[in-house]
Design a protein around this motif. Structure first.
Motif, PDB file in Angstrom:
ATOM      1  N   ALA A  68       0.970  -1.162   0.059  1.00  0.00           N
ATOM      2  CA  ALA A  68      -0.114   0.158  -0.142  1.00  0.00           C
ATOM      3  C   ALA A  68       0.803   1.199  -0.050  1.00  0.00           C
ATOM      4  N   SER A  69       0.513   2.202  -0.832  1.00  0.00           N
ATOM      5  CA  SER A  69       1.163   3.181  -0.725  1.00  0.00           C
ATOM      6  C   SER A  69       0.623   4.710  -0.019  1.00  0.00           C
ATOM      7  N   SER A  70      -0.614   4.452   0.096  1.00  0.00           N
ATOM      8  CA  SER A  70      -1.405   5.618   0.637  1.00  0.00           C
ATOM      9  C   SER A  70      -1.976   5.186   1.939  1.00  0.00           C
ATOM     10  N   SER A  71      -2.267   6.259   2.659  1.00  0.00           N
ATOM     11  CA  SER A  71      -3.189   5.915   4.050  1.00  0.00           C
ATOM     12  C   SER A  71      -4.392   5.433   3.554  1.00  0.00           C
ATOM     13  N   PRO A  72      -4.958   4.378   4.446  1.00  0.00           N
ATOM     14  CA  PRO A  72      -6.473   3.942   4.282  1.00  0.00           C
ATOM     15  C   PRO A  72      -7.344   4.980   4.577  1.00  0.00           C
ATOM     16  N   SER A  74     -11.457   5.340   5.771  1.00  0.00           N
ATOM     17  CA  SER A  74     -12.816   4.500   6.188  1.00  0.00           C
ATOM     18  C   SER A  74     -13.956   5.347   5.955  1.00  0.00           C
ATOM     19  N   ILE A  79     -13.177   0.428   3.275  1.00  0.00           N
ATOM     20  CA  ILE A  79     -11.851   1.038   3.384  1.00  0.00           C
ATOM     21  C   ILE A  79     -11.372   1.254   2.268  1.00  0.00           C
ATOM     22  N   SER A  81      -7.845   1.897  -0.263  1.00  0.00           N
ATOM     23  CA  SER A  81      -6.427   2.426  -0.055  1.00  0.00           C
ATOM     24  C   SER A  81      -5.755   2.237  -1.563  1.00  0.00           C
ATOM     25  N   ARG A  83      -2.222   1.743  -4.049  1.00  0.00           N
ATOM     26  CA  ARG A  83      -1.053   0.848  -4.239  1.00  0.00           C
ATOM     27  C   ARG A  83      -0.055   1.350  -4.854  1.00  0.00           C
ATOM     28  N   MET A  88      -6.489   1.450  -6.982  1.00  0.00           N
ATOM     29  CA  MET A  88      -7.215   1.784  -5.701  1.00  0.00           C
ATOM     30  C   MET A  88      -8.182   0.452  -5.327  1.00  0.00           C
ATOM     31  N   ASN A  93     -14.813  -3.229   5.754  1.00  0.00           N
ATOM     32  CA  ASN A  93     -14.260  -2.990   6.809  1.00  0.00           C
ATOM     33  C   ASN A  93     -14.703  -3.976   7.942  1.00  0.00           C
ATOM     34  N   THR A 111      -3.401  10.043  -0.202  1.00  0.00           N
ATOM     35  CA  THR A 111      -4.530   9.517   0.554  1.00  0.00           C
ATOM     36  C   THR A 111      -5.828   9.879  -0.096  1.00  0.00           C
TER      37      THR A 111
END
Length: 129
Positions: A68-72, A74, A79, A81, A83, A88, A93, A111
């Motif tokens: 994963a390259s971004s913050s998840p 919710s 959720i 996220s 990559r 995406m 969740n 993000t």
């Protein structure tokens, strides 16, 4: 000698008025302070909450072939996220089940933002989705 309004008012009274005005202007509600980035104007990260009352448990894990390259983020029961490979993902969740994926032409490092029924994010392919 000409008299002004302030010459008839005592200095301690003016001081008390200024103190009252300044304290009223700086007062925050619980909602305002908790919505601020890192909790307060000093960015201390100290939230005035008690936290979880029981030990958190891991509900599920998602193993991605690429990290994963971004913050998840919710929203609702999903959720989101991004990559490194440009995917995406939307995961349930509660179960971690993949609900959908969207492919871009380059990595996703931003993000995602969620507004109403939309997810918005940027990709290194120079597009905003």
């Amino acid at each position: 000698m000409r008299r002004t309004f302030f010459s008839n008012v005592s200095l301690p009274f003016i001081g008390l008025c200024l103190l009252f005005i300044l304290s009223a202007c700086s007062e925050k509600t619980e909602t305002e302070s908790s919505a601020m980035f890192r909790a307060d104007i000093q960015r201390s990260g100290n939230f005035q909450t008690t936290g979880p009352q029981t030990k958190p448990e891991i509900l599920w894990r998602y193993h991605a072939e690429v990290g994963a390259s971004s913050s998840p983020v919710s929203s609702g029961n999903l959720i989101f996220s991004g990559r490194f490979d440009g995917l995406m993902l939307a995961l349930n969740n509660q179960t971690g089940e993949e609900k959908w994926r969207f492919v871009t032409q380059a990595g996703i490092f931003s993000t995602p933002a969620v507004a109403e029924e939309q997810i918005i994010f940027g990709s290194d392919d120079k597009n905003i989705y």
